[in-house]
Motif scaffolding. Sequence first.
Motif, PDB file in Angstrom:
ATOM      1  N   ILE A 101       0.847  -1.198   0.000  1.00 20.94           N
ATOM      2  CA  ILE A 101       0.000   0.000   0.000  1.00 20.94           C
ATOM      3  C   ILE A 101       0.879   1.244   0.000  1.00 20.94           C
ATOM      4  CG2 ILE A 101      -1.660   1.320   1.375  1.00 20.94           C
ATOM      5  CD1 ILE A 101      -2.903  -1.118   0.177  1.00 20.94           C
ATOM      6  N   ASP A 102       0.562   2.174  -0.893  1.00 20.29           N
ATOM      7  CA  ASP A 102       1.237   3.474  -0.922  1.00 20.29           C
ATOM      8  C   ASP A 102       0.471   4.390   0.035  1.00 20.29           C
ATOM      9  OD1 ASP A 102       2.215   6.026  -1.439  1.00 20.29           O
ATOM     10  OD2 ASP A 102       2.219   5.763  -3.619  1.00 20.29           O
ATOM     11  N   LEU A 103       0.954   4.492   1.263  1.00 22.56           N
ATOM     12  CA  LEU A 103       0.248   5.252   2.295  1.00 22.56           C
ATOM     13  C   LEU A 103       0.181   6.745   1.985  1.00 22.56           C
ATOM     14  CD1 LEU A 103       1.511   3.472   5.530  1.00 22.56           C
ATOM     15  CD2 LEU A 103      -0.663   3.164   4.332  1.00 22.56           C
ATOM     16  N   THR A 104       1.209   7.274   1.345  1.00 24.26           N
ATOM     17  CA  THR A 104       1.201   8.698   0.988  1.00 24.26           C
ATOM     18  C   THR A 104       0.076   8.976   0.005  1.00 24.26           C
ATOM     19  OG1 THR A 104       3.581   8.838   1.353  1.00 24.26           O
ATOM     20  CG2 THR A 104       2.578  10.574   0.013  1.00 24.26           C
ATOM     21  N   VAL A 107      -3.340   7.469   8.161  1.00 26.12           N
ATOM     22  CA  VAL A 107      -3.527   6.276   7.354  1.00 26.12           C
ATOM     23  C   VAL A 107      -2.384   5.330   7.694  1.00 26.12           C
ATOM     24  CG1 VAL A 107      -3.727   5.327   5.017  1.00 26.12           C
ATOM     25  CG2 VAL A 107      -4.572   7.645   5.495  1.00 26.12           C
ATOM     26  N   VAL A 108      -2.732   4.091   8.027  1.00 25.21           N
ATOM     27  CA  VAL A 108      -1.729   3.068   8.336  1.00 25.21           C
ATOM     28  C   VAL A 108      -2.032   1.832   7.503  1.00 25.21           C
ATOM     29  CG1 VAL A 108      -1.326   3.920  10.695  1.00 25.21           C
ATOM     30  CG2 VAL A 108      -3.035   2.138  10.293  1.00 25.21           C
ATOM     31  N   ALA A 109      -1.018   1.004   7.331  1.00 22.44           N
ATOM     32  CA  ALA A 109      -1.184  -0.235   6.573  1.00 22.44           C
ATOM     33  C   ALA A 109      -1.482  -1.387   7.514  1.00 22.44           C
ATOM     34  CB  ALA A 109       0.074  -0.527   5.767  1.00 22.44           C
ATOM     35  N   GLU A 110      -2.421  -2.207   7.121  1.00 21.62           N
ATOM     36  CA  GLU A 110      -2.708  -3.467   7.793  1.00 21.62           C
ATOM     37  C   GLU A 110      -2.709  -4.511   6.696  1.00 21.62           C
ATOM     38  OE1 GLU A 110      -6.234  -4.055  10.209  1.00 21.62           O
ATOM     39  OE2 GLU A 110      -5.484  -2.594  11.650  1.00 21.62           O
ATOM     40  N   GLY A 111      -1.562  -5.137   6.504  1.00 17.43           N
ATOM     41  CA  GLY A 111      -1.426  -6.059   5.385  1.00 17.43           C
ATOM     42  C   GLY A 111      -1.521  -5.287   4.085  1.00 17.43           C
ATOM     43  N   ALA A 155     -17.737   8.221   1.725  1.00 17.19           N
ATOM     44  CA  ALA A 155     -17.095   8.972   0.649  1.00 17.19           C
ATOM     45  C   ALA A 155     -15.597   8.690   0.596  1.00 17.19           C
ATOM     46  CB  ALA A 155     -17.346  10.472   0.823  1.00 17.19           C
ATOM     47  N   VAL A 156     -14.962   8.577   1.757  1.00 18.30           N
ATOM     48  CA  VAL A 156     -13.530   8.264   1.803  1.00 18.30           C
ATOM     49  C   VAL A 156     -13.291   6.853   1.269  1.00 18.30           C
ATOM     50  CG1 VAL A 156     -11.557   7.859   3.340  1.00 18.30           C
ATOM     51  CG2 VAL A 156     -12.993   9.886   3.650  1.00 18.30           C
ATOM     52  N   GLU A 157     -14.101   5.932   1.714  1.00 18.92           N
ATOM     53  CA  GLU A 157     -13.974   4.548   1.254  1.00 18.92           C
ATOM     54  C   GLU A 157     -14.155   4.463  -0.265  1.00 18.92           C
ATOM     55  OE1 GLU A 157     -15.243   0.488   3.381  1.00 18.92           O
ATOM     56  OE2 GLU A 157     -16.933   1.751   2.791  1.00 18.92           O
ATOM     57  N   ALA A 158     -15.140   5.182  -0.807  1.00 17.34           N
ATOM     58  CA  ALA A 158     -15.394   5.176  -2.252  1.00 17.34           C
ATOM     59  C   ALA A 158     -14.242   5.818  -3.021  1.00 17.34           C
ATOM     60  CB  ALA A 158     -16.705   5.900  -2.561  1.00 17.34           C
ATOM     61  N   ALA A 159     -13.710   6.927  -2.501  1.00 17.98           N
ATOM     62  CA  ALA A 159     -12.587   7.601  -3.177  1.00 17.98           C
ATOM     63  C   ALA A 159     -11.369   6.683  -3.252  1.00 17.98           C
ATOM     64  CB  ALA A 159     -12.240   8.899  -2.452  1.00 17.98           C
ATOM     65  N   LEU A 160     -11.102   5.973  -2.177  1.00 16.56           N
ATOM     66  CA  LEU A 160      -9.968   5.059  -2.166  1.00 16.56           C
ATOM     67  C   LEU A 160     -10.207   3.860  -3.088  1.00 16.56           C
ATOM     68  CD1 LEU A 160      -9.164   5.370   1.594  1.00 16.56           C
ATOM     69  CD2 LEU A 160      -7.637   6.000  -0.266  1.00 16.56           C
ATOM     70  N   ARG A 161     -11.422   3.350  -3.076  1.00 17.09           N
ATOM     71  CA  ARG A 161     -11.769   2.233  -3.968  1.00 17.09           C
ATOM     72  C   ARG A 161     -11.604   2.669  -5.422  1.00 17.09           C
ATOM     73  NH1 ARG A 161     -16.641   1.315  -2.270  1.00 17.09           N
ATOM     74  NH2 ARG A 161     -17.569   2.702  -3.781  1.00 17.09           N
ATOM     75  N   ASP A 162     -12.092   3.873  -5.762  1.00 18.80           N
ATOM     76  CA  ASP A 162     -11.972   4.393  -7.127  1.00 18.80           C
ATOM     77  C   ASP A 162     -10.521   4.593  -7.536  1.00 18.80           C
ATOM     78  OD1 ASP A 162     -14.730   4.363  -7.226  1.00 18.80           O
ATOM     79  OD2 ASP A 162     -14.957   6.554  -7.047  1.00 18.80           O
ATOM     80  N   ALA A 163      -9.662   4.840  -6.548  1.00 16.81           N
ATOM     81  CA  ALA A 163      -8.226   5.006  -6.814  1.00 16.81           C
ATOM     82  C   ALA A 163      -7.493   3.667  -6.820  1.00 16.81           C
ATOM     83  CB  ALA A 163      -7.608   5.941  -5.781  1.00 16.81           C
ATOM     84  N   GLY A 164      -8.241   2.582  -6.626  1.00 11.96           N
ATOM     85  CA  GLY A 164      -7.637   1.254  -6.633  1.00 11.96           C
ATOM     86  C   GLY A 164      -6.910   0.894  -5.349  1.00 11.96           C
ATOM     87  N   ALA A 200      -9.227  -0.358   1.212  1.00  9.81           N
ATOM     88  CA  ALA A 200      -9.211   0.441   2.442  1.00  9.81           C
ATOM     89  C   ALA A 200     -10.300   0.013   3.401  1.00  9.81           C
ATOM     90  CB  ALA A 200      -9.374   1.921   2.109  1.00  9.81           C
ATOM     91  N   ARG A 201     -10.059   0.385   4.636  1.00 13.28           N
ATOM     92  CA  ARG A 201     -11.020   0.206   5.717  1.00 13.28           C
ATOM     93  C   ARG A 201     -10.999   1.490   6.538  1.00 13.28           C
ATOM     94  NH1 ARG A 201     -10.382  -1.316  10.894  1.00 13.28           N
ATOM     95  NH2 ARG A 201      -8.288  -2.149  10.693  1.00 13.28           N
ATOM     96  N   ILE A 202     -12.162   1.901   7.011  1.00 18.70           N
ATOM     97  CA  ILE A 202     -12.262   3.131   7.798  1.00 18.70           C
ATOM     98  C   ILE A 202     -12.326   2.764   9.279  1.00 18.70           C
ATOM     99  CG2 ILE A 202     -13.597   5.236   8.217  1.00 18.70           C
ATOM    100  CD1 ILE A 202     -12.390   4.909   5.327  1.00 18.70           C
ATOM    101  N   GLU A 203     -11.571   3.487  10.068  1.00 18.65           N
ATOM    102  CA  GLU A 203     -11.604   3.307  11.517  1.00 18.65           C
ATOM    103  C   GLU A 203     -11.998   4.639  12.150  1.00 18.65           C
ATOM    104  OE1 GLU A 203      -8.254   2.743  14.873  1.00 18.65           O
ATOM    105  OE2 GLU A 203      -8.303   1.146  13.363  1.00 18.65           O
ATOM    106  N   ARG A 204     -13.079   4.640  12.914  1.00 10.37           N
ATOM    107  CA  ARG A 204     -13.545   5.849  13.598  1.00 10.37           C
ATOM    108  C   ARG A 204     -12.757   6.001  14.892  1.00 10.37           C
ATOM    109  NH1 ARG A 204     -19.887   6.323  14.182  1.00 10.37           N
ATOM    110  NH2 ARG A 204     -19.636   5.915  11.961  1.00 10.37           N
ATOM    111  N   VAL A 205     -12.139   7.153  15.068  1.00  8.08           N
ATOM    112  CA  VAL A 205     -11.313   7.435  16.243  1.00  8.08           C
ATOM    113  C   VAL A 205     -12.026   8.491  17.081  1.00  8.08           C
ATOM    114  CG1 VAL A 205      -9.065   8.247  17.048  1.00  8.08           C
ATOM    115  CG2 VAL A 205      -9.216   6.928  14.922  1.00  8.08           C
ATOM    116  N   MET A 206     -12.366   8.132  18.313  1.00 12.48           N
ATOM    117  CA  MET A 206     -13.115   9.043  19.175  1.00 12.48           C
ATOM    118  C   MET A 206     -12.244   9.742  20.222  1.00 12.48           C
ATOM    119  SD  MET A 206     -16.033   8.765  17.781  1.00 12.48           S
ATOM    120  CE  MET A 206     -17.204   9.536  18.875  1.00 12.48           C
TER     121      MET A 206
END
Length: 157
Positions: free
Chosen positions: A2-5, A33-37, A60-69, A72-78
Amino acid sequence: MIDLTRAAEVAGHVPDPEIPAVTIADLGILRGVVAEGDVAVVKLSPTYSGCPAVLAIELAVEAALRDAGIPARIERVMEPAWTTDWITEEGRDKLWAFGIAPPVAGGKATLFAAPEVNCPRCGSEATERVSEFGSTPCKAHYRCKGCGEPFDYFKCI
């Protein structure tokens, strides 16, 4: 690998659904953004726990990343809780240009106290709060006594 940048750049360009003039990076809700596998885990903090836009932002974030190939997974941080101090200077400038008075950096949230807010249209200091809540719960509604225009103020949180 994964290209985290790139993943952070793609995620960071997603506009806020309630204020499309700013991105989630501008608002400071993109925590990292961190890599998990082979998956990019995007960490997001809502502006407050009851924010009605949080699910729309995550999707929207998940869709943008999917569209970019990018898988991804989203983690909500409280914690720590998001604060308006995390809005970038560019984000504050974008809010101002969009007609929303940005919160004062380092400002304190005060329940029902009307902070002094300059008009984002004409810059006048002669403004008054019309309502504690504006177009969204995180904004208050103001009116400029100088130019007569109504505007929102993004409250300090």
